[in-house]
Enzyme design. Sequence first.
Site: not given
Length: 421
Positions: A85-87, A89
């Site tokens: 998951p990206c959120p 960072f």
Amino acid sequence: MFELRGGLVKQLRVVEICAGAGGQALGLEMAGFEHALAVELDATAADTLRFNRPDWDVRTGDVADEAVWKPEDFVGVDLLAGGVPCPPFSIAGKQLGANDERDLFAWAVELCGVVRPRALMLENVRGLSAPRFSAYRQHVLDRLSELGYVADWRLLQASDFGVAQLRPRFVLVALREEDARYFSWPEAASTQPTVGEVLRDLMEANGWNADAWTQAANKVGPTIVGGSKKHGGADLGPTRAKRAWAELGVDGMGVANEAPSAEKDPDFKPKLTVEMVARLQGWDETEWTFTGKKTSRYRQVGNAFPPPVARAIGLQIVAALNHDGEPRLTTESVTHDEIYRALRAADEPLTIAEIQGRVDDALTADEIKIRVKNLKRDFDVHEGEDAAGETTYKLGTFRAFVGQDEHIRHEYLAQMRSKVS
């Protein structure tokens, strides 16, 4: 693939976590990897994987749940890969890092201690490369070193690998010492495709004259934004992105069901279809089908890792595992945060002056305080005083999820599963 004695060939196997709709999976397949397993939380994205590769072992569910898969069943796989998951960072979010319930990066690193793959490949957003996360990155590098891997990070632009959008991705690759000496990052192509060049045939599919549009759309596009289940329908991102698309002759306020009709004025600004967005992500839409409704399909495409980028990195990993080319003389990793390393190595609390004495960089007291402040966002840092009244710092626990039974992510996932993407 490996060529063994007697001309036999060993297929390289990959376990992919947080596989999404198959961008990284397809790229790694093109590079020569065979999927031993793919795990994805989103049911529709998992259905897309099964539809396109019915012979793959695709599991749907929380990748950290051993009821979904058991890592110990895949010990010794050639590659462990994923787009975690990206959120945690993303610069578009709060950049909570280790404190974000969705963060799986540190957990994926710990997974190497169980699966013991020959190589690890994890990709994420550019935000992870920022100074804010220097200690987090250093922890990852040091932990992988403890597990017997040599690791390196690199910020790659998708447009350097034949994809007609910027899409910067921050990629981590780690290999065992004997293989790491043969790894090098892929080189950028000499030219970059434009949006007009890539999409012209799709724009003209219903008879629209796209001559003027193709000439205007003569640049690489901005990053495609898939978005999350929490926010609205499909569109091409925030205001700045929509403005950039408008300059390329594209209406970014939504996603079209089909290409413009022949009756449309040549100066008309069309919306992109899901098929066009897929093309901009590097997919051949004739070879990969996305399941689900339009918004779901758009998000699957928009949140993906472009297959050509995954292929380029995958080929370099294959070369390293095959020991192709000349080995490097050294495989030392770049240091990302000397402050973290100084505190981690210290048995006793350190003052600012003592930290200055243990790092190579000539940092002022104020610079060190700023770095410690960032470090505190992902780690417990205990402050005290020495005999002279100077503030001291001692590194404590890393707050990220690394597999703990008692962690806030479990409660979060139970409550928010339908909205997690």
